[in-house]
Design an enzyme around this catalytic site. Structure first.
Site, short mmCIF file in Angstrom:
data_model
loop_
_atom_site.label_atom_id
_atom_site.label_comp_id
_atom_site.label_asym_id
_atom_site.label_seq_id
_atom_site.Cartn_x
_atom_site.Cartn_y
_atom_site.Cartn_z
N SER A 19 0.85 -1.19 0.00
CA SER A 19 0.00 0.00 0.00
C SER A 19 0.89 1.24 0.00
CB SER A 19 -0.91 -0.02 1.22
OG SER A 19 -0.12 -0.09 2.39
N LEU A 68 1.58 3.38 -2.33
CA LEU A 68 2.43 3.63 -3.50
C LEU A 68 1.99 4.92 -4.22
CD1 LEU A 68 2.99 0.18 -5.24
CD2 LEU A 68 4.56 1.51 -3.84
N GLY A 69 0.89 5.49 -3.78
CA GLY A 69 0.44 6.74 -4.41
C GLY A 69 -0.48 6.51 -5.60
N ASP A 113 -5.62 -8.74 -1.46
CA ASP A 113 -6.40 -8.61 -0.23
C ASP A 113 -7.73 -9.33 -0.41
OD1 ASP A 113 -4.47 -6.84 0.53
OD2 ASP A 113 -5.71 -5.03 0.32
N GLY A 125 -10.82 19.80 14.80
CA GLY A 125 -10.68 18.62 15.65
C GLY A 125 -11.92 18.38 16.49
N CYS A 139 -12.53 25.87 12.06
CA CYS A 139 -13.55 25.07 12.74
C CYS A 139 -13.29 25.03 14.24
CB CYS A 139 -13.65 23.69 12.10
SG CYS A 139 -15.30 22.98 12.29
N HIS A 153 -14.47 24.92 6.48
CA HIS A 153 -13.15 24.36 6.12
C HIS A 153 -12.71 24.89 4.76
CE1 HIS A 153 -12.89 21.22 9.31
NE2 HIS A 153 -14.20 21.43 9.32
N GLU A 193 -9.90 24.82 3.48
CA GLU A 193 -8.88 23.96 2.87
C GLU A 193 -9.48 22.95 1.90
OE1 GLU A 193 -10.04 23.75 5.90
OE2 GLU A 193 -10.01 21.73 6.74
#
Ligand code: GLN
Length: 549
Positions: free
Chosen positions: A13, A15-16, A148, A355, A382, A508, A510
């Site tokens: 896993s 690997l992008g 998997d 958070g 937030c 948010h 972002e």
């Protein structure tokens, strides 16, 4: 009808796959095709909204309020398009749909099975986005690693589609790893051979192998991989480690990943890739003129993925301002009145992160106070905005008990309170105030200046809000509620007009920052940090301590 590209992953896993899928989509888009990407995740949670960021990284919220995998963030940042609930499907959601149908009697008399019922539902959702003619190409990233147990039904669905649809309408790109063994000074192809073998055993044959590698793949290695894995040599693509994820589309262009796909899918109506904006951004990113240091205060800071969109927004905003943004993680649990100055004084700006829950809260409040008192640029997102409200209540207005009812149900000054409509909700999944809502900005405010607009929409994910019973008191004490929801009056933005840059937002920002349209608040915040840094360097150090900054 759209063409479908499936992206699978082998060997390991991380690997992008998301970046490779987004890069390929970007190249096809840059050639004039209309493209979308979706992700199929093999876990049983109906969506990642209930997952701990430590386990799964950030939960990315789409415009329509879906809580999704963080790879959708990459898709949006690369493609500059919105995704939706339909772009992220989990095993849990598939089973939920099939079981609901079973309860409704849709399969009356039949045994409901993985094949064909689960795989039919997977296929239905895989094809969905390509059905209304909006897209030329739909890319589907299959989460997990080939082999998997959990991802088997997804791979089986791809096998069936490869068989059911015309050959040129479906293709499979398999991402794999070619490790370099330092001791032997050799690249090793065996793990790739095994992973392709495993994929082939399920009946799916990859058309292209994208090989992650630290060393260039020479022709001999490519020939060997092609031979053993039964793909054309030109379809063995080298994916070298890049200095930034935003370089990957250009690396893939050099390797002709897009052209090989176009040829296989028999698509002819494409042009030369227009990547001018992208390259302009990359130039600025790679050759910054100066540097600013931002403190990111949160409780999940050990894990980079927990604040993925925030970190990427800094990359975008840094490029606009032509500065390198160095983000320093500050763990809020370890901030005290005694050490705050030592921890924060070298910074050019402070971001208090989103958070949930009580842990690290007091440290966040102490950090906000430091930024407010020292005129250091402050940006609260937030929970970060809510902390700024509490800090101001306690330390400026004398509401010593000011708190959020999330942390202290019995506080006598509940300046942050649970939203009314949230109070009756018992279920946890998908029940927060989610997705895009409008916000009306006060003329002449900092928010107005930053956005250059008075009407905006931004995405949300919260249960608590500013308690409007305290609004007048706050405004009288000098905190301005400069952005509100036009229908409900919910406070979306707070700022301190007497401070160079102090802003907190309930939403948010972002989540909407992309390479081609960076989030205005991040751009404004980095600009303020740059000015703060300039001012600091122009001031003569007054003590030995200051000279160290
Ligand atoms: N816990 C806070 C709330 O629910 C803030 C949420 C967040 O930061 N996303 O309102």
């Amino acid at each position: 009808m759209a063409k479908y590209i499936f992206v699978t992953g082998g060997v390991t896993s991380s690997l992008g796959k998301g970046i490779i899928a987004a890069s390929l989509a970007k190249l096809l888009q840059a050639r004039g095709l209309s493209v979308t990407i979706q992700k199929f995740d093999p876990y049983i949670n109906v969506d990642p909204g209930t997952l701990n960021p430590y386990e799964h990284g950030e939960c990315y919220v789409t415009e329509d309020g879906a809580e999704t995998d963080l790879d959708l963030g990459h898709y949006e940042r690369f493609l500059n398009i919105y995704s939706s609930q339909a772009n992220n499907v989990t095993t849990g959601r598939i089973y939920q749909t099939v079981i609901n149908k079973e309860r409704a009697g849709d399969f009356l008399g039949k045994t409901v099975q993985v094949v064909p019922h689960i795989t039919d539902e997977i296929k239905r959702r895989m094809l969905l986005l390509g059905e209304d003619g909006k897209f030329d190409v739909v890319l589907t990233e299959i989460g997990g690693t080939v082999g998997d147990i959990e991802s088997l039904p997804f791979i089986e669905a791809v096998r069936q589609l490869q068989w059911e649809l015309p050959e040129e309408d479906v293709m499979v790109v398999h991402l794999t790893l070619i490790p370099y063994l330092k001791a032997a000074k050799e690249l090793k192809t065996k793990p790739t051979q095994h992973s392709v073998k495993m994929l082939s055993e399920t009946g799916v044959h990859p058309d292209i192998l994208v090989c992650r590698t630290e060393e260039p793949l020479n022709n001999d290695i490519k020939r060997k991989i092609a031979l053993f894995c039964n793909v054309k040599q030109e379809a063995v693509i080298e994916a070298m480690d890049a200095s930034t994820i935003y370089e990957v589309p250009l690396l893939m262009l050099r390797e002709k990943l897009d052209l090989i796909c176009l040829r296989k899918m028999k698509i002819t109506n494409y042009g030369e890739p227009n990547l001018d904006k992208w390259k302009g951004f990359l130039d600025k990113l790679k050759y910054p003129k100066s540097k600013v240091t931002i403190g990111l205060i949160g409780k999940y800071i050990e894990l980079q993925d927990a604040y993925k969109s925030i970190l990427e927004s800094f990359v975008h905003a840094g490029a606009v301002n032509e500065v390198k943004v160095q983000v320093v993680n500050v763990h809020s649990e370890f901030i005290t009145d005694e050490n705050v100055s030592e921890k924060l004084q070298g910074l050019d700006g402070l971001l208090v992160a989103p958070g949930f829950g009580n842990r690290g809260i007091e440290g966040k409040i102490i950090a906000v106070k430091y930024a407010r008192v020292h005129g250091m640029p402050f940006f609260g997102i937030c929970l970060g905005m809510q902390m700024a409200v509490i800090e101001f209540g306690r330390n400026v207005m004398g509401l010593t008990d000011a708190h959020s009812t999330e942390m202290d149900k019995r506080t006598t000054a509940p300046v942050i309170n649970m939203m009314e409509e949230q109070k009756k909700i018992k279920m946890m999944g998908g029940t927060m105030r989610l997705g895009a809502y409008p916000c009306e900005i006060e003329s002449g405010s900092l928010a107005h200046q930053v956005y250059g607009a008075t009407e905006i929409t931004e995405r949300h994910r919260h249960r608590y809000e500013f308690n409007n019973d305290y609004l007048e008191q706050y405004q009288a004490a000098g905190m301005l509620a400069s952005g509100k929801n036009p229908e409900t009056g919910l406070v979306e933005i707070i700022e301190l007009p007497n401070h160079p840059f102090f802003i907190g937002v309930q939403y948010h920002p972002e989540l909407k920052s992309t390479v081609e349209s960076p989030a205005p608040l991040f751009v404004g915040f980095i600009d303020a940090a740059k000015k703060y840094n300039d001012k600091k360097s122009n001031q003569k150090p007054s003590s030995k301590q200051d000279a160290l900054i």
